[in-house]
Design a protein around this motif. Structure first.
Motif, PDB file in Angstrom:
ATOM      1  N   ALA A 248       0.836  -1.201   0.000  1.00  0.00           N
ATOM      2  CA  ALA A 248       0.000   0.000   0.000  1.00  0.00           C
ATOM      3  C   ALA A 248       0.871   1.251   0.000  1.00  0.00           C
ATOM      4  O   ALA A 248       0.621   2.209  -0.744  1.00  0.00           O
ATOM      5  N   ALA A 249       1.902   1.236   0.831  1.00  0.00           N
ATOM      6  CA  ALA A 249       2.817   2.382   0.885  1.00  0.00           C
ATOM      7  C   ALA A 249       3.551   2.555  -0.435  1.00  0.00           C
ATOM      8  O   ALA A 249       3.703   3.681  -0.935  1.00  0.00           O
ATOM      9  N   GLY A 250       4.025   1.441  -1.007  1.00  0.00           N
ATOM     10  CA  GLY A 250       4.744   1.506  -2.268  1.00  0.00           C
ATOM     11  C   GLY A 250       3.894   2.063  -3.388  1.00  0.00           C
ATOM     12  O   GLY A 250       4.351   2.907  -4.178  1.00  0.00           O
ATOM     13  N   LEU A 251       2.643   1.610  -3.461  1.00  0.00           N
ATOM     14  CA  LEU A 251       1.746   2.086  -4.512  1.00  0.00           C
ATOM     15  C   LEU A 251       1.425   3.564  -4.321  1.00  0.00           C
ATOM     16  O   LEU A 251       1.407   4.334  -5.297  1.00  0.00           O
ATOM     17  N   ALA A 252       1.187   3.962  -3.082  1.00  0.00           N
ATOM     18  CA  ALA A 252       0.911   5.374  -2.816  1.00  0.00           C
ATOM     19  C   ALA A 252       2.092   6.244  -3.223  1.00  0.00           C
ATOM     20  O   ALA A 252       1.922   7.337  -3.783  1.00  0.00           O
TER      21      ALA A 252
ATOM     22  N   GLY B  51       2.034  10.009  -3.910  1.00  0.00           N
ATOM     23  CA  GLY B  51       1.593  10.324  -2.562  1.00  0.00           C
ATOM     24  C   GLY B  51       2.654  11.029  -1.740  1.00  0.00           C
ATOM     25  O   GLY B  51       3.858  10.837  -1.942  1.00  0.00           O
ATOM     26  N   SER B  52       2.207  11.838  -0.796  1.00  0.00           N
ATOM     27  CA  SER B  52       3.115  12.520   0.121  1.00  0.00           C
ATOM     28  C   SER B  52       3.549  11.538   1.210  1.00  0.00           C
ATOM     29  O   SER B  52       2.932  10.486   1.390  1.00  0.00           O
ATOM     30  N   PRO B  53       4.612  11.853   1.955  1.00  0.00           N
ATOM     31  CA  PRO B  53       5.017  10.973   3.056  1.00  0.00           C
ATOM     32  C   PRO B  53       3.869  10.694   4.029  1.00  0.00           C
ATOM     33  O   PRO B  53       3.723   9.572   4.522  1.00  0.00           O
ATOM     34  N   GLU B  54       3.049  11.712   4.297  1.00  0.00           N
ATOM     35  CA  GLU B  54       1.925  11.526   5.212  1.00  0.00           C
ATOM     36  C   GLU B  54       0.873  10.591   4.616  1.00  0.00           C
ATOM     37  O   GLU B  54       0.304   9.741   5.324  1.00  0.00           O
ATOM     38  N   GLN B  55       0.589  10.726   3.336  1.00  0.00           N
ATOM     39  CA  GLN B  55      -0.368   9.832   2.679  1.00  0.00           C
ATOM     40  C   GLN B  55       0.173   8.408   2.617  1.00  0.00           C
ATOM     41  O   GLN B  55      -0.577   7.437   2.772  1.00  0.00           O
ATOM     42  N   ILE B  56       1.465   8.268   2.393  1.00  0.00           N
ATOM     43  CA  ILE B  56       2.093   6.943   2.338  1.00  0.00           C
ATOM     44  C   ILE B  56       1.993   6.251   3.693  1.00  0.00           C
ATOM     45  O   ILE B  56       1.645   5.059   3.777  1.00  0.00           O
ATOM     46  N   GLU B  57       2.281   6.997   4.764  1.00  0.00           N
ATOM     47  CA  GLU B  57       2.160   6.435   6.115  1.00  0.00           C
ATOM     48  C   GLU B  57       0.722   6.037   6.397  1.00  0.00           C
ATOM     49  O   GLU B  57       0.448   4.998   7.009  1.00  0.00           O
TER      50      GLU B  57
ATOM     51  N   MET C 174      -5.631  -6.815  -2.886  1.00  0.00           N
ATOM     52  CA  MET C 174      -6.743  -5.887  -3.096  1.00  0.00           C
ATOM     53  C   MET C 174      -6.862  -4.901  -1.940  1.00  0.00           C
ATOM     54  O   MET C 174      -7.150  -3.721  -2.137  1.00  0.00           O
ATOM     55  N   LYS C 175      -6.620  -5.385  -0.717  1.00  0.00           N
ATOM     56  CA  LYS C 175      -6.632  -4.483   0.439  1.00  0.00           C
ATOM     57  C   LYS C 175      -5.566  -3.405   0.286  1.00  0.00           C
ATOM     58  O   LYS C 175      -5.781  -2.241   0.637  1.00  0.00           O
ATOM     59  N   ALA C 176      -4.392  -3.792  -0.212  1.00  0.00           N
ATOM     60  CA  ALA C 176      -3.294  -2.836  -0.372  1.00  0.00           C
ATOM     61  C   ALA C 176      -3.673  -1.744  -1.373  1.00  0.00           C
ATOM     62  O   ALA C 176      -3.420  -0.549  -1.134  1.00  0.00           O
ATOM     63  N   ILE C 177      -4.257  -2.137  -2.498  1.00  0.00           N
ATOM     64  CA  ILE C 177      -4.653  -1.162  -3.525  1.00  0.00           C
ATOM     65  C   ILE C 177      -5.719  -0.220  -2.975  1.00  0.00           C
ATOM     66  O   ILE C 177      -5.656   1.008  -3.158  1.00  0.00           O
ATOM     67  N   ASN C 178      -6.691  -0.786  -2.271  1.00  0.00           N
ATOM     68  CA  ASN C 178      -7.750   0.039  -1.696  1.00  0.00           C
ATOM     69  C   ASN C 178      -7.197   0.962  -0.606  1.00  0.00           C
ATOM     70  O   ASN C 178      -7.615   2.117  -0.482  1.00  0.00           O
ATOM     71  N   SER C 179      -6.239   0.467   0.171  1.00  0.00           N
ATOM     72  CA  SER C 179      -5.626   1.291   1.214  1.00  0.00           C
ATOM     73  C   SER C 179      -4.919   2.496   0.615  1.00  0.00           C
ATOM     74  O   SER C 179      -5.032   3.627   1.118  1.00  0.00           O
ATOM     75  N   ALA C 180      -4.176   2.255  -0.465  1.00  0.00           N
ATOM     76  CA  ALA C 180      -3.490   3.357  -1.141  1.00  0.00           C
ATOM     77  C   ALA C 180      -4.491   4.352  -1.700  1.00  0.00           C
ATOM     78  O   ALA C 180      -4.315   5.576  -1.591  1.00  0.00           O
ATOM     79  N   SER C 181      -5.556   3.830  -2.307  1.00  0.00           N
ATOM     80  CA  SER C 181      -6.578   4.695  -2.894  1.00  0.00           C
ATOM     81  C   SER C 181      -7.238   5.572  -1.830  1.00  0.00           C
ATOM     82  O   SER C 181      -7.415   6.786  -2.015  1.00  0.00           O
ATOM     83  N   MET C 182      -7.587   4.976  -0.699  1.00  0.00           N
ATOM     84  CA  MET C 182      -8.223   5.736   0.388  1.00  0.00           C
ATOM     85  C   MET C 182      -7.284   6.808   0.930  1.00  0.00           C
ATOM     86  O   MET C 182      -7.696   7.947   1.188  1.00  0.00           O
ATOM     87  N   ALA C 183      -6.016   6.444   1.089  1.00  0.00           N
ATOM     88  CA  ALA C 183      -5.049   7.403   1.627  1.00  0.00           C
ATOM     89  C   ALA C 183      -4.822   8.561   0.663  1.00  0.00           C
ATOM     90  O   ALA C 183      -4.712   9.722   1.083  1.00  0.00           O
ATOM     91  N   LEU C 184      -4.751   8.267  -0.630  1.00  0.00           N
ATOM     92  CA  LEU C 184      -4.505   9.305  -1.628  1.00  0.00           C
ATOM     93  C   LEU C 184      -5.696  10.247  -1.782  1.00  0.00           C
ATOM     94  O   LEU C 184      -5.546  11.379  -2.271  1.00  0.00           O
ATOM     95  N   ARG C 185      -6.890   9.792  -1.381  1.00  0.00           N
ATOM     96  CA  ARG C 185      -8.075  10.650  -1.423  1.00  0.00           C
ATOM     97  C   ARG C 185      -8.093  11.638  -0.265  1.00  0.00           C
ATOM     98  O   ARG C 185      -8.884  12.590  -0.267  1.00  0.00           O
ATOM     99  N   GLY C 186      -7.252  11.391   0.736  1.00  0.00           N
ATOM    100  CA  GLY C 186      -7.178  12.293   1.876  1.00  0.00           C
ATOM    101  C   GLY C 186      -5.919  13.145   1.824  1.00  0.00           C
ATOM    102  O   GLY C 186      -5.154  13.095   0.863  1.00  0.00           O
ATOM    103  N   ASP C 187      -5.704  13.893   2.887  1.00  0.00           N
ATOM    104  CA  ASP C 187      -4.530  14.786   2.926  1.00  0.00           C
ATOM    105  C   ASP C 187      -3.428  14.246   3.826  1.00  0.00           C
ATOM    106  O   ASP C 187      -2.443  14.949   4.094  1.00  0.00           O
ATOM    107  N   GLY C 188      -3.568  13.003   4.280  1.00  0.00           N
ATOM    108  CA  GLY C 188      -2.538  12.388   5.103  1.00  0.00           C
ATOM    109  C   GLY C 188      -2.829  12.424   6.587  1.00  0.00           C
ATOM    110  O   GLY C 188      -2.177  11.723   7.370  1.00  0.00           O
TER     111      GLY C 188
END
Length: 460
Positions: A357-361, A366-372, A407-421
């Motif tokens: 999830a972090a790698g995809l973000a 993605g920003s460091p905060e979104q990646i975390e 699939m969880k990893a992809i969705n996790s990255a997607s959710m994080a990227l939709r936010g500001d971290g």
């Protein structure tokens, strides 16, 4: 302790990093100890005792095979998986092996390779003791090793104390928590990948690092292709049918428009990638430990998703993916565990999901905060995941679990990227929770095949 990306991502063979890769390396080291002590000519017989999870599920995980190959001088990254079965059959038939391919010694697989299904050693759930005897039956050398997850091993010294040989390399950027890592990124105005790249340059040049990462990616892609090509039944007795090949044939018969409805399109391909890798792993094929073999399909599947479905994917993005995923992996390994025998499958599939999830973000901007945040979401929803392989084989539920984790990893990255971290639960708190949950988890749910699906399916 300094850990390199190339310690975390290792080329080896299936089906398990802790039960196959680690024990093979340990046995190889034992054989070299005999050689260094000038004991080769005196060795007449060998004996191996496997304890804890190695004893409970070692047969299904190929531990005995790995140890025998390690004694003959093999290492996971170089062994030819296609020759292993014939070599093991010869050892079983003759009750002899060739120590480092030089000295023929006796070993009865039936009586000298012992799986202790209940007993365990104190330091870690994955313990093994190797003993060499001379012609009079006298023990002339013994060694105790522990396979602590992800192919990493530690050993006891002659006083019975565990020797932790740490890499004391001084890194330019030291962090022991996600909070510190994010702070470093802000202070240095660098991405997580750039921080890890600078650390990796302590051991290798930047070009060597990039080529090494792309080489690992190449092995992952080859593993997927092998998994798609190979058909039939997986070894071990459960008669699990390989599905990747038939799924691939079905997918390539459809156009992308055909797949919009009712199929979920990209999800089918991600499932294919994960199944292909983990079927290869279950069959003892060549895989990349990422960070373990039991979870080896998640990062390749998510990387393939990035490569095939994300606009503007590139090799630079792949490199950023790996560097970022490694940073998250370091945190799990240092502050909790990546060993199913220690903390259950949350430490394997959960860690891999967070890393992917972090790698995809990161690879998608993605920003460091979104990646975390992406890593935290990926782990949070794997908390409490047990390790309960049926028959001690890395097949059910392990293979499908990698597809779900992808699939969880992809969705996790997607959710994080939709936010500001910004988010409520930090990655550090989730890692601490995973560690505590693993400690509280009953041993029967930690890679012993004495609980969960491992007993209920067999009983039914």
């Amino acid at each position: 302790m300094a850990i390199s990306l190339f310690d975390l991502f290792k080329v080896g063979i299936g089906p398990s990093s802790s039960h196959t890769v680690g024990p093979m390396v340990a046995a190889n080291q034992f054989a070299h100890q005999l050689q260094e002590r000038n004991l080769f000519a005196s060795v007449a017989r060998l004996k191996i005792d496997l304890y804890g999870s190695l004893g409970a599920t070692g047969k299904g995980h190929g531990t005995g095979t790995a140890v025998l190959m390690g004694l003959e001088g093999e290492l996971p990254e170089f062994i030819d998986p296609s020759l292993v079965n014939d070599r093991i059959e010869k050892i079983e038939k003759t009750s002899q092996l060739s120590l480092l391919s030089q000295q023929v010694v006796n070993i009865s697989v039936a009586t000298d390779l012992i799986y202790h299904r209940v007993d365990r050693l104190d330091f870690h759930a994955n313990g093994m003791v190797l003993v060499a005897f001379d012609g009079d039956g006298k023990a002339i050398h013994s060694a105790t090793f522990y396979s602590v997850g992800g192919g990493f091993i530690v050993a006891e010294d002659e006083q019975g104390k565990v020797v932790l040989v740490e890499d004391t390399t001084e890194l330019p950027y030291v962090f022991h928590s996600a909070e510190t890592l994010i702070k470093l990124c802000r202070e240095e105005d660098k991405s997580i990948a750039q921080i890890i790249m600078e650390n990796e340059k302590t051991w290798r040049t930047e070009e060597e690092i990039k080529q090494g990462i792309l080489s690992i990616w190449s092995v992952m892609k080859s593993c997927v292709q092998q998994g798609i090509k190979n058909e039939g039944i997986l070894p071990g007795g459960l008669k699990v049918k390989r599905r990747a090949s038939s799924l691939h044939k079905d997918l390539i018969s459809k156009t992308r428009m055909d797949m919009i409805t009712p199929s979920l399109g990209a999800m089918d391909w991600v499932n294919l990638y994960a199944l292909a890798v983990n079927e290869e792993n279950a069959a003892g094929g060549r895989v990349v430990t990422a960070p373990t073999n039991g979870a080896a399909g998640i990062i390749p599947a998510v990387l393939h998703y990035y490569w095939d479905f994300c606009p503007r994917s590139s090799e630079e993005g792949v490199i950023e993916f790996f560097l970022t995923a490694a940073a998250i992996g370091f945190l799990f390994k240092e502050n909790a565990s990546i060993s199913g025998a220690e903390v259950g499958c949350q430490g394997e599939v959960g860690s891999a999901c967070a890393m992917a999830a972090a790698g995809l973000a990161a690879a998608t901007g993605g920003s460091p905060e979104q990646i975390e945040n992406a890593a935290e979401i990926g782990m949070e929803h794997n908390l409490g995941l047990t390790c309960d392989p049926i028959g001690g084989l890395v097949q059910v539920p392990c293979i499908e679990r990698n597809a779900m984790g992808s699939m969880k990893a992809i969705n996790s990255a997607s959710m994080a990227l939709r936010g500001d971290g910004t988010h409520y639960v930090s990655l550090d708190k989730v890692i601490r929770t995973m560690r505590d949950t693993g400690r509280d988890m009953n041993d029967k749910y930690k890679e012993t095949s004495r609980g969960g699906l491992a007993v209920n399916v067999i009983e039914c």
